[in-house]
Motif scaffolding. Structure first.
Motif, PDB file in Angstrom:
ATOM      1  N   PHE A  92      14.015 -27.575  51.010  1.00  0.00           N
ATOM      2  CA  PHE A  92      13.453 -25.538  51.196  1.00  0.00           C
ATOM      3  C   PHE A  92      13.552 -25.156  52.071  1.00  0.00           C
ATOM      4  CE2 PHE A  92       9.947 -27.267  47.983  1.00  0.00           C
ATOM      5  CZ  PHE A  92       9.817 -27.049  47.202  1.00  0.00           C
ATOM      6  N   ASN A  93      14.118 -26.122  53.349  1.00  0.00           N
ATOM      7  CA  ASN A  93      14.388 -25.008  54.473  1.00  0.00           C
ATOM      8  C   ASN A  93      15.954 -24.590  54.415  1.00  0.00           C
ATOM      9  OD1 ASN A  93      11.373 -25.228  55.837  1.00  0.00           O
ATOM     10  ND2 ASN A  93      12.663 -27.048  57.190  1.00  0.00           N
ATOM     11  N   GLU A  94      16.959 -25.821  53.697  1.00  0.00           N
ATOM     12  CA  GLU A  94      17.764 -25.078  53.558  1.00  0.00           C
ATOM     13  C   GLU A  94      18.257 -24.730  52.718  1.00  0.00           C
ATOM     14  OE1 GLU A  94      19.420 -29.706  52.708  1.00  0.00           O
ATOM     15  OE2 GLU A  94      19.057 -30.549  54.967  1.00  0.00           O
ATOM     16  N   LEU A  95      17.219 -24.564  51.695  1.00  0.00           N
ATOM     17  CA  LEU A  95      17.508 -23.244  50.711  1.00  0.00           C
ATOM     18  C   LEU A  95      17.251 -21.785  51.176  1.00  0.00           C
ATOM     19  CD1 LEU A  95      17.504 -21.945  47.729  1.00  0.00           C
ATOM     20  CD2 LEU A  95      15.260 -22.648  47.554  1.00  0.00           C
ATOM     21  N   ASN A  96      15.900 -21.761  51.894  1.00  0.00           N
ATOM     22  CA  ASN A  96      15.518 -20.373  52.801  1.00  0.00           C
ATOM     23  C   ASN A  96      17.077 -20.098  53.700  1.00  0.00           C
ATOM     24  OD1 ASN A  96      14.467 -18.669  53.844  1.00  0.00           O
ATOM     25  ND2 ASN A  96      12.653 -19.396  54.461  1.00  0.00           N
ATOM     26  N   THR A  97      17.487 -21.192  54.411  1.00  0.00           N
ATOM     27  CA  THR A  97      18.583 -20.453  54.929  1.00  0.00           C
ATOM     28  C   THR A  97      19.676 -20.242  54.247  1.00  0.00           C
ATOM     29  OG1 THR A  97      19.056 -23.264  55.587  1.00  0.00           O
ATOM     30  CG2 THR A  97      17.266 -21.695  57.264  1.00  0.00           C
ATOM     31  N   SER A  98      19.878 -20.718  53.495  1.00  0.00           N
ATOM     32  CA  SER A  98      21.365 -20.220  52.913  1.00  0.00           C
ATOM     33  C   SER A  98      21.204 -19.158  52.413  1.00  0.00           C
ATOM     34  CB  SER A  98      21.689 -21.580  51.689  1.00  0.00           C
ATOM     35  OG  SER A  98      20.278 -21.728  50.536  1.00  0.00           O
ATOM     36  N   MET A  99      19.760 -18.666  51.946  1.00  0.00           N
ATOM     37  CA  MET A  99      19.530 -17.536  51.506  1.00  0.00           C
ATOM     38  C   MET A  99      19.975 -16.302  52.433  1.00  0.00           C
ATOM     39  SD  MET A  99      16.584 -18.505  48.613  1.00  0.00           S
ATOM     40  CE  MET A  99      16.838 -17.181  47.519  1.00  0.00           C
ATOM     41  N   GLN A 100      20.071 -16.320  53.691  1.00  0.00           N
ATOM     42  CA  GLN A 100      19.748 -15.703  54.284  1.00  0.00           C
ATOM     43  C   GLN A 100      20.449 -15.558  54.969  1.00  0.00           C
ATOM     44  OE1 GLN A 100      17.261 -16.642  57.750  1.00  0.00           O
ATOM     45  NE2 GLN A 100      15.989 -17.764  56.127  1.00  0.00           N
ATOM     46  N   GLU A 111      21.169 -17.454  41.211  1.00  0.00           N
ATOM     47  CA  GLU A 111      22.055 -18.757  41.173  1.00  0.00           C
ATOM     48  C   GLU A 111      21.680 -20.190  42.481  1.00  0.00           C
ATOM     49  OE1 GLU A 111      26.355 -17.674  41.176  1.00  0.00           O
ATOM     50  OE2 GLU A 111      26.290 -16.696  39.125  1.00  0.00           O
ATOM     51  N   LYS A 112      21.288 -20.098  43.552  1.00  0.00           N
ATOM     52  CA  LYS A 112      21.165 -20.842  44.137  1.00  0.00           C
ATOM     53  C   LYS A 112      19.213 -20.992  44.300  1.00  0.00           C
ATOM     54  CE  LYS A 112      23.658 -19.522  48.180  1.00  0.00           C
ATOM     55  NZ  LYS A 112      23.860 -19.117  50.083  1.00  0.00           N
ATOM     56  N   ILE A 113      18.784 -19.840  43.420  1.00  0.00           N
ATOM     57  CA  ILE A 113      17.203 -20.609  42.923  1.00  0.00           C
ATOM     58  C   ILE A 113      17.594 -21.784  41.889  1.00  0.00           C
ATOM     59  CG2 ILE A 113      15.431 -19.736  42.639  1.00  0.00           C
ATOM     60  CD1 ILE A 113      15.512 -17.743  44.513  1.00  0.00           C
ATOM     61  N   SER A 114      17.767 -21.056  40.969  1.00  0.00           N
ATOM     62  CA  SER A 114      18.273 -21.981  39.869  1.00  0.00           C
ATOM     63  C   SER A 114      18.745 -22.542  39.638  1.00  0.00           C
ATOM     64  CB  SER A 114      19.062 -20.740  38.705  1.00  0.00           C
ATOM     65  OG  SER A 114      18.495 -19.636  38.558  1.00  0.00           O
ATOM     66  N   ALA A 115      19.377 -23.215  40.623  1.00  0.00           N
ATOM     67  CA  ALA A 115      20.442 -24.502  41.336  1.00  0.00           C
ATOM     68  C   ALA A 115      18.888 -25.393  41.534  1.00  0.00           C
ATOM     69  CB  ALA A 115      21.730 -24.682  41.974  1.00  0.00           C
ATOM     70  N   PHE A 116      18.725 -25.063  42.720  1.00  0.00           N
ATOM     71  CA  PHE A 116      17.780 -25.672  43.128  1.00  0.00           C
ATOM     72  C   PHE A 116      16.146 -26.558  42.097  1.00  0.00           C
ATOM     73  CE2 PHE A 116      13.784 -26.643  45.995  1.00  0.00           C
ATOM     74  CZ  PHE A 116      14.315 -27.187  47.201  1.00  0.00           C
ATOM     75  N   LYS A 117      16.412 -25.928  41.453  1.00  0.00           N
ATOM     76  CA  LYS A 117      15.407 -25.398  40.164  1.00  0.00           C
ATOM     77  C   LYS A 117      15.519 -26.381  39.574  1.00  0.00           C
ATOM     78  CE  LYS A 117      13.050 -21.375  39.640  1.00  0.00           C
ATOM     79  NZ  LYS A 117      12.431 -20.079  38.299  1.00  0.00           N
ATOM     80  N   GLU A 118      16.822 -26.525  39.338  1.00  0.00           N
ATOM     81  CA  GLU A 118      17.868 -27.617  38.424  1.00  0.00           C
ATOM     82  C   GLU A 118      17.681 -28.881  39.240  1.00  0.00           C
ATOM     83  OE1 GLU A 118      21.139 -27.094  37.013  1.00  0.00           O
ATOM     84  OE2 GLU A 118      20.676 -25.197  35.890  1.00  0.00           O
TER      85      GLU A 118
END
Length: 139
Positions: A92-100, A111-118
């Motif tokens: 989750f940290n990696e997702l959060n920092t990649s979105m900033q 797209e990043k959120i959808s990919a993470f959900k998958e």
């Protein structure tokens, strides 16, 4: 998570404990990583869990030497599995920092959120079959 924070606060709570733990890590030849938890920054949860998992042997030995009440937890497989599972916060940290940062727009972010959900669904399926390859700390 409260017990993990308690362990980290015990080690970092006094300068003596902090220095002794650092020396123990040096003696074991492990790469000393500072254990630090800040309740203000939720991103630090994933980092402190990763560090605790990486240094679990050293932390266990240190807590045993100090006769800390939570030292016994490191012998309990269910507790250790929960700590390793909480290591999912790192993802989750990696997702959060990649979105900033710059060059982010709603399309890229969605797209990043959808990919993470998958990815979460994939991990769920693998865990139900007993495969822990996506979680190195669980293995």
């Amino acid at each position: 998570m409260q017990e993990v924070v308690s362990i980290v606060n015990f080690i970092k709570g006094s300068a003596l404990n902090s220095r002794l733990f650092e020396q123990l890590c040096v003696d074991f030849g492990s790469e000393f990583k500072h254990l630090f938890y800040s309740n203000v920054r939720w991103l630090s949860r994933g980092k402190v869990l990763r560090r605790l998992v990486d240094l679990r042997t050293e932390v266990h030995i240190f807590l045993n030497e100090k006769k800390h009440q939570l030292a016994i937890r490191f012998h309990e497989k269910p507790w250790m599995l929960k700590v390793c599972y909480l290591d999912l916060l790192t993802s989750f940290n990696e997702l959060n920092t990649s979105m900033q940062g710059r060059d982010q727009n709603i399309i890229v972010l969605s797209e990043k959120i959808s990919a993470f959900k998958e990815k979460l669904q994939l991990w769920k399926g693998k865990l139900s079959r007993g495969k822990t390859g996506a979680f190195p700390s669980l293995t």
